[in-house]
Design an enzyme around this catalytic site. Sequence first.
Site, PDB file in Angstrom:
ATOM      1  N   HIS A  49       0.706  -1.136  -0.027  1.00  0.00           N
ATOM      2  CA  HIS A  49       0.056   0.084   0.023  1.00  0.00           C
ATOM      3  C   HIS A  49       0.804   1.447   0.009  1.00  0.00           C
ATOM      4  O   HIS A  49       0.178   2.358  -0.030  1.00  0.00           O
ATOM      5  CB  HIS A  49      -0.908  -0.067   1.156  1.00  0.00           C
ATOM      6  N   LYS A 106      -5.373  -9.883  -7.454  1.00  0.00           N
ATOM      7  CA  LYS A 106      -5.931  -9.168  -6.284  1.00  0.00           C
ATOM      8  C   LYS A 106      -7.160  -8.317  -6.788  1.00  0.00           C
ATOM      9  O   LYS A 106      -6.677  -7.823  -7.857  1.00  0.00           O
ATOM     10  CB  LYS A 106      -4.994  -8.354  -5.166  1.00  0.00           C
ATOM     11  N   GLU A 107      -8.194  -8.505  -6.427  1.00  0.00           N
ATOM     12  CA  GLU A 107      -9.435  -7.696  -6.844  1.00  0.00           C
ATOM     13  C   GLU A 107      -9.177  -6.046  -6.848  1.00  0.00           C
ATOM     14  O   GLU A 107      -9.373  -5.432  -7.952  1.00  0.00           O
ATOM     15  CB  GLU A 107     -10.466  -7.974  -6.370  1.00  0.00           C
ATOM     16  N   HIS A 139      -3.087  -2.779   7.909  1.00  0.00           N
ATOM     17  CA  HIS A 139      -4.142  -3.200   7.246  1.00  0.00           C
ATOM     18  C   HIS A 139      -4.761  -1.894   6.660  1.00  0.00           C
ATOM     19  O   HIS A 139      -4.886  -1.030   7.221  1.00  0.00           O
ATOM     20  CB  HIS A 139      -5.147  -3.821   8.073  1.00  0.00           C
ATOM     21  N   PHE A 140      -5.040  -2.067   5.278  1.00  0.00           N
ATOM     22  CA  PHE A 140      -5.707  -0.935   4.642  1.00  0.00           C
ATOM     23  C   PHE A 140      -7.153  -1.363   4.467  1.00  0.00           C
ATOM     24  O   PHE A 140      -7.606  -2.553   3.873  1.00  0.00           O
ATOM     25  CB  PHE A 140      -5.088  -0.680   3.274  1.00  0.00           C
ATOM     26  N   ASP A 141      -8.167  -0.661   4.842  1.00  0.00           N
ATOM     27  CA  ASP A 141      -9.614  -0.964   4.855  1.00  0.00           C
ATOM     28  C   ASP A 141     -10.207  -0.373   3.551  1.00  0.00           C
ATOM     29  O   ASP A 141     -11.026  -1.199   3.067  1.00  0.00           O
ATOM     30  CB  ASP A 141     -10.163  -0.710   6.258  1.00  0.00           C
TER      31      ASP A 141
HETATM   32  N1  UDP Z   1      -2.713 -11.858   6.421  1.00  0.00           N
HETATM   33  C1  UDP Z   1      -2.499 -13.111   6.836  1.00  0.00           C
HETATM   34  N2  UDP Z   1      -3.345 -14.228   6.728  1.00  0.00           N
HETATM   35  C2  UDP Z   1      -4.764 -13.902   6.424  1.00  0.00           C
HETATM   36  C3  UDP Z   1      -5.046 -12.693   6.162  1.00  0.00           C
HETATM   37  C4  UDP Z   1      -4.146 -11.805   6.375  1.00  0.00           C
HETATM   38  O1  UDP Z   1      -1.202 -13.492   6.852  1.00  0.00           O
HETATM   39  O2  UDP Z   1      -5.641 -14.748   6.478  1.00  0.00           O
HETATM   40  C5  UDP Z   1      -1.744 -11.046   6.413  1.00  0.00           C
HETATM   41  C6  UDP Z   1      -1.261 -10.600   4.996  1.00  0.00           C
HETATM   42  O3  UDP Z   1      -0.201 -11.639   4.883  1.00  0.00           O
HETATM   43  C7  UDP Z   1      -0.822  -9.135   5.252  1.00  0.00           C
HETATM   44  C8  UDP Z   1      -1.756  -8.696   6.214  1.00  0.00           C
HETATM   45  O4  UDP Z   1      -2.323  -9.871   6.783  1.00  0.00           O
HETATM   46  O5  UDP Z   1       0.423  -9.384   6.072  1.00  0.00           O
HETATM   47  C9  UDP Z   1      -2.692  -8.011   5.472  1.00  0.00           C
HETATM   48  O6  UDP Z   1      -3.668  -8.627   4.988  1.00  0.00           O
HETATM   49  P1  UDP Z   1      -4.259  -8.379   3.359  1.00  0.00           P
HETATM   50  O7  UDP Z   1      -3.722  -9.095   2.278  1.00  0.00           O
HETATM   51  O8  UDP Z   1      -5.861  -8.352   3.457  1.00  0.00           O
HETATM   52  O9  UDP Z   1      -3.976  -6.628   3.205  1.00  0.00           O
HETATM   53  P2  UDP Z   1      -4.153  -5.641   4.245  1.00  0.00           P
HETATM   54  O10 UDP Z   1      -5.287  -5.779   4.847  1.00  0.00           O
HETATM   55  O11 UDP Z   1      -3.042  -5.303   4.802  1.00  0.00           O
HETATM   56  O12 UDP Z   1      -4.454  -4.542   3.199  1.00  0.00           O
HETATM   57  N1  UDP Z   2      -8.426  -2.977  -0.521  1.00  0.00           N
HETATM   58  C1  UDP Z   2      -7.816  -1.897  -0.927  1.00  0.00           C
HETATM   59  N2  UDP Z   2      -8.303  -0.693  -1.041  1.00  0.00           N
HETATM   60  C2  UDP Z   2      -9.718  -0.531  -0.859  1.00  0.00           C
HETATM   61  C3  UDP Z   2     -10.345  -1.865  -0.627  1.00  0.00           C
HETATM   62  C4  UDP Z   2      -9.711  -3.171  -0.241  1.00  0.00           C
HETATM   63  O1  UDP Z   2      -6.480  -1.698  -0.889  1.00  0.00           O
HETATM   64  O2  UDP Z   2     -10.124   0.439  -1.150  1.00  0.00           O
HETATM   65  C5  UDP Z   2      -7.619  -4.245  -0.302  1.00  0.00           C
HETATM   66  C6  UDP Z   2      -7.219  -4.385   1.239  1.00  0.00           C
HETATM   67  O3  UDP Z   2      -5.832  -4.930   0.932  1.00  0.00           O
HETATM   68  C7  UDP Z   2      -8.017  -5.365   1.716  1.00  0.00           C
HETATM   69  C8  UDP Z   2      -8.237  -6.253   0.698  1.00  0.00           C
HETATM   70  O4  UDP Z   2      -8.204  -5.205  -0.518  1.00  0.00           O
HETATM   71  O5  UDP Z   2      -7.345  -5.931   2.908  1.00  0.00           O
HETATM   72  C9  UDP Z   2      -9.649  -6.961   1.105  1.00  0.00           C
HETATM   73  O6  UDP Z   2     -10.805  -5.781   1.066  1.00  0.00           O
HETATM   74  P1  UDP Z   2     -12.112  -6.405   1.483  1.00  0.00           P
HETATM   75  O7  UDP Z   2     -12.025  -6.790   2.610  1.00  0.00           O
HETATM   76  O8  UDP Z   2     -13.160  -5.083   1.352  1.00  0.00           O
HETATM   77  O9  UDP Z   2     -12.490  -7.309   0.556  1.00  0.00           O
HETATM   78  P2  UDP Z   2     -12.687  -8.807   0.399  1.00  0.00           P
HETATM   79  O10 UDP Z   2     -12.269  -9.462   1.789  1.00  0.00           O
HETATM   80  O11 UDP Z   2     -14.034  -8.994   0.517  1.00  0.00           O
HETATM   81  O12 UDP Z   2     -12.112  -9.244  -0.619  1.00  0.00           O
END
Ligand code: UDP
Ligand code: UDP
Length: 120
Positions: A12, A40-41, A115-117
């Site tokens: 991010h 990644k979506e 985490h980026f939400d």
């Molecule tokens: N992560 C993980 N296992 C999971 C979900 C998340 O290890 O089941 C870790 C992932 O490797 C990353 C962080 O949690 O280090 C963030 O997860 P995500 O990929 O959803 O991206 P983020 O939430 O940081 O945007």
């Molecule tokens: N994410 C992002 N920007 C956004 C929304 C989502 O980077 O505006 C990334 C972020 O890493 C997050 C991941 O996409 O952890 C999953 O997002 P979300 O939980 O909303 O989707 P889902 O888990 O349903 O795929």
Amino acid sequence: CAPSYETFLTQHYDNPKSSVGKQYCDVMMKRRGLDKPACKEVNTFIHGTKNNIIAVCTASGGKDYGKGLRISLRPFTVTTCKHKGGSTRPPCKYSDNKSSRYIVIACNQDGKPVHFDESL
Ligand code: UDP
Ligand code: UDP
């Protein structure tokens, strides 16, 4: 699994915005490994300093947003990459949307983003 600050930066953080040509998202999603095992979506890159992003975890740069999340007090320039559809396997094709938005993140106990939400 414990989310880490280093992984947050990989996914991010991009400041200043990398000059990689017209298809920023296609290039960056691959470069940061977000095209594997599947595309990644949605993924947001923040074009702000580490100090300013970390500050969102503190009262000087952010405030509580519920559910353990923090929202920035000021907008950041961000690029949000959205998978275009078609195959979910690489090579991944993305649309790019650069805008100024408030970021919603989660921070760890060390006060670092993990985490980026979403962005608003
Ligand atoms: N992560 C993980 N296992 C999971 C979900 C998340 O290890 O089941 C870790 C992932 O490797 C990353 C962080 O949690 O280090 C963030 O997860 P995500 O990929 O959803 O991206 P983020 O939430 O940081 O945007
Ligand atoms: N994410 C992002 N920007 C956004 C929304 C989502 O980077 O505006 C990334 C972020 O890493 C997050 C991941 O996409 O952890 C999953 O997002 P979300 O939980 O909303 O989707 P889902 O888990 O349903 O795929």
